[in-house]
Design an enzyme around this catalytic site. Structure first.
Site, short mmCIF file in Angstrom:
data_model
loop_
_atom_site.label_atom_id
_atom_site.label_comp_id
_atom_site.label_asym_id
_atom_site.label_seq_id
_atom_site.Cartn_x
_atom_site.Cartn_y
_atom_site.Cartn_z
N ILE A 121 0.86 -1.17 0.00
CA ILE A 121 0.00 0.00 0.00
C ILE A 121 0.90 1.23 0.00
O ILE A 121 1.81 1.35 0.83
CB ILE A 121 -0.93 0.02 1.24
CG1 ILE A 121 -1.74 -1.29 1.33
CG2 ILE A 121 -1.84 1.24 1.18
CD1 ILE A 121 -2.60 -1.61 0.11
N LYS A 122 0.64 2.15 -0.93
CA LYS A 122 1.48 3.35 -1.04
C LYS A 122 0.96 4.46 -0.13
O LYS A 122 -0.22 4.82 -0.18
CB LYS A 122 1.50 3.84 -2.50
CG LYS A 122 2.32 2.96 -3.42
CD LYS A 122 2.22 3.41 -4.86
CE LYS A 122 3.23 4.48 -5.21
NZ LYS A 122 3.27 4.74 -6.67
N ILE A 123 1.86 4.97 0.68
CA ILE A 123 1.56 6.10 1.57
C ILE A 123 2.62 7.17 1.32
O ILE A 123 3.81 6.88 1.31
CB ILE A 123 1.61 5.65 3.05
CG1 ILE A 123 0.48 4.67 3.35
CG2 ILE A 123 1.52 6.86 3.99
CD1 ILE A 123 0.49 4.12 4.77
#
Length: 371
Positions: free
Chosen positions: A141-143
């Protein structure tokens, strides 16, 4: 017969990931071909990539019609579409993930809404939702690595969620990101939870640094430094990476199965036509790193790229470039802060366009269903 140049990068310990995804590339078998022939070992996506994929083709129309009945708003509908693509791509890359060194690669990245870049709690909430929805161990998941993203990264790592930290420009922020990753792992250890199998990357955006800083260099008569600052920063980041993940603190975690948070070079297509179209690939090849590249850059490197273990070459020159920048009165911290602010906006705009496009198609679908 000469070995494929893109595939040969892996001989130097670097993984090539593709900075692109759509259904067509999966439907035609092209993505599988890139895995087999070019040795592509992962995929990154972002709102702009999905906006282009969904707005410029009819590949998603049937799903939009179907999901229009189920999803309450355009954002929920988009993520339903995206999750389907991400799951499918993750399954394609599962053999890469399952290789001898399990989990070394084979990851697909899906980003939280760019509108959450300044919202810690919202980021954590959506990261959890997406992680549960994709339900694949080879997904990240990209944050974004904003000040508000840092505690979200730490929390998500502590919960066992794989994280791709995106939108990194500065060395100081990189140190905060690495600290958040290590602290998240330590929280799990203290809670008697396993840390083996958790993966994370820190994505440095490169060419955008030079796009912003090169005009300032030209004004100051430092033309020879154009196109060099981003590469110098990346080389410095790699030295920090070795220091942080070679520390006694991390070694304690490594003994329990932790993996280093690898550096990933992003925004590696050349924006300046005066530069080689393979510039940001050739200059940063080195072990335990990733370069995520668009198709055009991949094809260019396959055709005429130069191979070599370049990441730790000319480190003195990299130091000199950064020192000259300071002497010239150019504040790199101010530049990287501006890039972070602009980067959020650059993802917000295509994201909003994407939701508008989905909204239009959704209205058509609902109207057709009611007629």
């Amino acid at each position: 017969m000469e070995k494929n140049k893109v595939k040969s990068i892996h001989d130097y310990g670097q993984s090539i990931w593709l900075d692109f995804i759509d259904r067509k590339i999966m439907d035609t078998g092209e993505l599988q071909k890139l895995i087999t022939e070019d040795g592509v070992r992962g995929v990154t996506s972002n709102p702009a990539i999905f906006e282009k994929a969904i707005s410029s083709s009819s590949d998603y129309d049937a799903d939009i019609r179907e999901l229009s009945q189920e999803q309450e708003n355009n954002e929920a509908l988009f993520y339903s579409l995206a999750v389907r693509d991400i799951k499918r791509a993750a399954d394609l890359f599962k053999p890469v993930f399952e290789e001898e060194v399990r989990g070394a690669d084979g990851y697909i990245s899906l980003e939280v809404s760019p509108h959450l870049a300044r919202d810690t709690k919202g980021t954590i909430r959506q990261a959890r939702q997406l992680w549960k929805a994709v339900d694949r161990e080879n997904v990240m998941i990209k944050i974004p690595g904003t000040p508000e993203g840092i505690p979200a990264i730490r929390t998500c790592i502590s919960e066992g969620i794989n994280i791709n930290v995106t939108l990194l420009f500065s060395l100081d922020r990189y140190k905060e990101v690495a600290e958040a990753y290590i602290a998240g792992l330590e929280e799990r250890v203290n809670a008697n939870k396993p840390i083996a199998g958790i993966a994370s990357v820190a994505s440095f955006f490169l060419s955008r640094i030079d796009v912003l800083i090169d005009p300032q260099l030209k004004e100051k008569g430092l033309d020879q430094l154009q196109g060099e600052v981003a590469i110098a920063s990346a080389k410095k980041a790699y030295q920090l990476y070795k220091e942080i993940f070679g520390s006694e603190r991390f070694k304690k975690l490594e003994a329990k199965g932790a993996r280093p948070q690898r550096l990933l070079w992003a925004s590696t297509s050349s924006k300046n036509p005066a530069f080689s179209d393979t510039k940001y690939v050739e200059a940063l090849i080195g072990p335990n790193t990733i370069n995520t590249i668009p198709l055009e850059t991949l094809e260019a490197f396959r055709d005429h790229g130069k191979l070599g273990n370049t990441l730790e070459q000319n480190l003195d020159k990299a130091e000199q470039v950064l020192a000259q920048l300071k002497q010239a009165g150019i504040d790199l911290d101010a530049v990287t802060h501006q890039l972070e602010v602009e980067g959020i906006e650059k993802f917000n705009k295509p994201y909003d366009h994407l939701l508008e496009a989905i909204g239009l198609q959704r209205k058509k679908a609902l109207a057709a269903g009611n007629s």
